[in-house]
Design a protein around this motif. Structure first.
Motif, PDB file in Angstrom:
ATOM      1  N   VAL A 147      18.382 -40.350 -25.249  1.00 33.12           N
ATOM      2  CA  VAL A 147      19.794 -39.957 -25.320  1.00 33.12           C
ATOM      3  C   VAL A 147      19.920 -38.440 -25.397  1.00 33.12           C
ATOM      4  O   VAL A 147      20.783 -37.845 -24.726  1.00 33.12           O
ATOM      5  N   LEU A 148      19.077 -37.797 -26.187  1.00 31.09           N
ATOM      6  CA  LEU A 148      19.121 -36.345 -26.315  1.00 31.09           C
ATOM      7  C   LEU A 148      18.795 -35.662 -24.989  1.00 31.09           C
ATOM      8  O   LEU A 148      19.473 -34.709 -24.586  1.00 31.09           O
ATOM      9  N   THR A 149      17.792 -36.165 -24.293  1.00 34.00           N
ATOM     10  CA  THR A 149      17.424 -35.583 -22.998  1.00 34.00           C
ATOM     11  C   THR A 149      18.531 -35.787 -21.968  1.00 34.00           C
ATOM     12  O   THR A 149      18.926 -34.850 -21.269  1.00 34.00           O
ATOM     13  N   ALA A 150      19.044 -37.006 -21.881  1.00 33.33           N
ATOM     14  CA  ALA A 150      20.131 -37.277 -20.925  1.00 33.33           C
ATOM     15  C   ALA A 150      21.386 -36.490 -21.296  1.00 33.33           C
ATOM     16  O   ALA A 150      22.078 -35.959 -20.418  1.00 33.33           O
ATOM     17  N   GLY A 151      21.678 -36.397 -22.583  1.00 30.57           N
ATOM     18  CA  GLY A 151      22.839 -35.625 -23.022  1.00 30.57           C
ATOM     19  C   GLY A 151      22.708 -34.164 -22.684  1.00 30.57           C
ATOM     20  O   GLY A 151      23.684 -33.516 -22.260  1.00 30.57           O
ATOM     21  N   ASN A 152      21.508 -33.629 -22.848  1.00 30.97           N
ATOM     22  CA  ASN A 152      21.303 -32.227 -22.502  1.00 30.97           C
ATOM     23  C   ASN A 152      21.484 -31.986 -21.010  1.00 30.97           C
ATOM     24  O   ASN A 152      22.078 -30.992 -20.603  1.00 30.97           O
ATOM     25  N   VAL A 153      20.980 -32.893 -20.188  1.00 25.04           N
ATOM     26  CA  VAL A 153      21.163 -32.760 -18.733  1.00 25.04           C
ATOM     27  C   VAL A 153      22.641 -32.810 -18.379  1.00 25.04           C
ATOM     28  O   VAL A 153      23.133 -31.992 -17.591  1.00 25.04           O
ATOM     29  N   LEU A 154      23.348 -33.746 -18.982  1.00 22.17           N
ATOM     30  CA  LEU A 154      24.782 -33.862 -18.724  1.00 22.17           C
ATOM     31  C   LEU A 154      25.537 -32.599 -19.144  1.00 22.17           C
ATOM     32  O   LEU A 154      26.346 -32.066 -18.375  1.00 22.17           O
ATOM     33  N   VAL A 155      25.253 -32.101 -20.325  1.00 23.95           N
ATOM     34  CA  VAL A 155      25.923 -30.888 -20.823  1.00 23.95           C
ATOM     35  C   VAL A 155      25.550 -29.687 -19.958  1.00 23.95           C
ATOM     36  O   VAL A 155      26.394 -28.839 -19.647  1.00 23.95           O
ATOM     37  N   ARG A 156      24.299 -29.613 -19.543  1.00 21.45           N
ATOM     38  CA  ARG A 156      23.853 -28.482 -18.728  1.00 21.45           C
ATOM     39  C   ARG A 156      24.576 -28.448 -17.386  1.00 21.45           C
ATOM     40  O   ARG A 156      25.027 -27.389 -16.940  1.00 21.45           O
ATOM     41  N   TYR A 157      24.709 -29.593 -16.739  1.00 18.85           N
ATOM     42  CA  TYR A 157      25.373 -29.606 -15.436  1.00 18.85           C
ATOM     43  C   TYR A 157      26.890 -29.556 -15.547  1.00 18.85           C
ATOM     44  O   TYR A 157      27.552 -28.977 -14.694  1.00 18.85           O
ATOM     45  N   ASP A 164      18.271 -26.219 -29.381  1.00 18.10           N
ATOM     46  CA  ASP A 164      16.985 -26.767 -29.845  1.00 18.10           C
ATOM     47  C   ASP A 164      16.767 -28.228 -29.464  1.00 18.10           C
ATOM     48  O   ASP A 164      16.068 -28.971 -30.160  1.00 18.10           O
ATOM     49  N   TRP A 165      17.303 -28.658 -28.340  1.00 20.21           N
ATOM     50  CA  TRP A 165      17.148 -30.053 -27.931  1.00 20.21           C
ATOM     51  C   TRP A 165      15.690 -30.401 -27.662  1.00 20.21           C
ATOM     52  O   TRP A 165      15.236 -31.493 -27.986  1.00 20.21           O
ATOM     53  N   PHE A 166      14.945 -29.455 -27.101  1.00 18.59           N
ATOM     54  CA  PHE A 166      13.557 -29.736 -26.752  1.00 18.59           C
ATOM     55  C   PHE A 166      12.715 -29.920 -28.011  1.00 18.59           C
ATOM     56  O   PHE A 166      11.917 -30.862 -28.103  1.00 18.59           O
ATOM     57  N   ASP A 167      12.864 -29.029 -28.985  1.00 17.31           N
ATOM     58  CA  ASP A 167      12.114 -29.163 -30.233  1.00 17.31           C
ATOM     59  C   ASP A 167      12.484 -30.446 -30.962  1.00 17.31           C
ATOM     60  O   ASP A 167      11.623 -31.133 -31.512  1.00 17.31           O
ATOM     61  N   GLY A 168      13.771 -30.763 -30.966  1.00 14.74           N
ATOM     62  CA  GLY A 168      14.206 -31.999 -31.610  1.00 14.74           C
ATOM     63  C   GLY A 168      13.630 -33.227 -30.939  1.00 14.74           C
ATOM     64  O   GLY A 168      13.201 -34.168 -31.615  1.00 14.74           O
ATOM     65  N   SER A 169      13.607 -33.220 -29.614  1.00 13.44           N
ATOM     66  CA  SER A 169      13.056 -34.383 -28.911  1.00 13.44           C
ATOM     67  C   SER A 169      11.552 -34.500 -29.142  1.00 13.44           C
ATOM     68  O   SER A 169      11.027 -35.620 -29.246  1.00 13.44           O
ATOM     69  N   GLN A 170      10.854 -33.370 -29.257  1.00 16.71           N
ATOM     70  CA  GLN A 170       9.424 -33.426 -29.550  1.00 16.71           C
ATOM     71  C   GLN A 170       9.165 -34.020 -30.933  1.00 16.71           C
ATOM     72  O   GLN A 170       8.255 -34.826 -31.120  1.00 16.71           O
ATOM     73  N   MET A 171       9.970 -33.617 -31.902  1.00 18.65           N
ATOM     74  CA  MET A 171       9.787 -34.143 -33.258  1.00 18.65           C
ATOM     75  C   MET A 171      10.094 -35.636 -33.327  1.00 18.65           C
ATOM     76  O   MET A 171       9.365 -36.402 -33.971  1.00 18.65           O
ATOM     77  N   LEU A 172      11.145 -36.058 -32.658  1.00 15.49           N
ATOM     78  CA  LEU A 172      11.474 -37.487 -32.632  1.00 15.49           C
ATOM     79  C   LEU A 172      10.385 -38.291 -31.938  1.00 15.49           C
ATOM     80  O   LEU A 172      10.025 -39.388 -32.376  1.00 15.49           O
ATOM     81  N   GLN A 173       9.851 -37.741 -30.861  1.00 14.73           N
ATOM     82  CA  GLN A 173       8.784 -38.434 -30.147  1.00 14.73           C
ATOM     83  C   GLN A 173       7.525 -38.518 -31.013  1.00 14.73           C
ATOM     84  O   GLN A 173       6.812 -39.523 -30.990  1.00 14.73           O
ATOM     85  N   GLY A 174       7.263 -37.486 -31.791  1.00 17.92           N
ATOM     86  CA  GLY A 174       6.124 -37.513 -32.709  1.00 17.92           C
ATOM     87  C   GLY A 174       6.261 -38.617 -33.745  1.00 17.92           C
ATOM     88  O   GLY A 174       5.300 -39.316 -34.055  1.00 17.92           O
ATOM     89  N   ILE A 175       7.477 -38.786 -34.278  1.00 15.12           N
ATOM     90  CA  ILE A 175       7.716 -39.864 -35.239  1.00 15.12           C
ATOM     91  C   ILE A 175       7.425 -41.208 -34.589  1.00 15.12           C
ATOM     92  O   ILE A 175       6.708 -42.047 -35.148  1.00 15.12           O
ATOM     93  N   LEU A 231      14.046 -46.686 -32.362  1.00 18.88           N
ATOM     94  CA  LEU A 231      15.284 -45.895 -32.345  1.00 18.88           C
ATOM     95  C   LEU A 231      15.023 -44.418 -32.094  1.00 18.88           C
ATOM     96  O   LEU A 231      15.824 -43.746 -31.435  1.00 18.88           O
ATOM     97  N   THR A 232      13.899 -43.907 -32.596  1.00 24.51           N
ATOM     98  CA  THR A 232      13.594 -42.504 -32.313  1.00 24.51           C
ATOM     99  C   THR A 232      13.301 -42.301 -30.830  1.00 24.51           C
ATOM    100  O   THR A 232      13.671 -41.268 -30.266  1.00 24.51           O
TER     101      THR A 232
END
Length: 100
Positions: A21-31, A39-50, A14-15
């Protein structure tokens, strides 16, 4: 004990899903809105670490490979030892700084 390991596997999966989802959501919001999720990048790094460390811990406990090793699984024990020897030799060479 098996239920605990199953729960850990599920949380790790799930992480990874949340990272996607966080990465795709950020791309969608950005465009769409010309902004970013804070802080999407830091959050995604922490989730990936888990996901990575829980996955490594489970793979070590089970004594299995982290990835699916299709060729190795279908070999006889002698062939598996040869593949392990080649993989260990390559890993050792790179850890010792060869080539380069």
């Amino acid at each position: 004990m098996r239920r605990l390991f199953s729960a850990i596997e599920t949380v790790a999966a799930l992480t990874l899903l949340l990272v996607a989802v966080l990465t795709a959501g950020n791309v969608l919001v950005r465009y769409a809105f010309s902004t970013q999720i804070p802080d999407w990048f830091d959050g995604s790094q922490m989730l990936q670490g888990i996901a990575m460390f829980w996955g490594i811990a489970l793979a070590t406990y089970y004594g299995t490979h982290i990835g699916v090793d299709i060729v190795w699984e279908h070999l006889q024990p002698a062939g598996q030892r040869r593949v392990d020897l080649v993989a260990t030799t390559i890993t050792a060479a790179y850890r010792l700084g060869w080539p380069g």
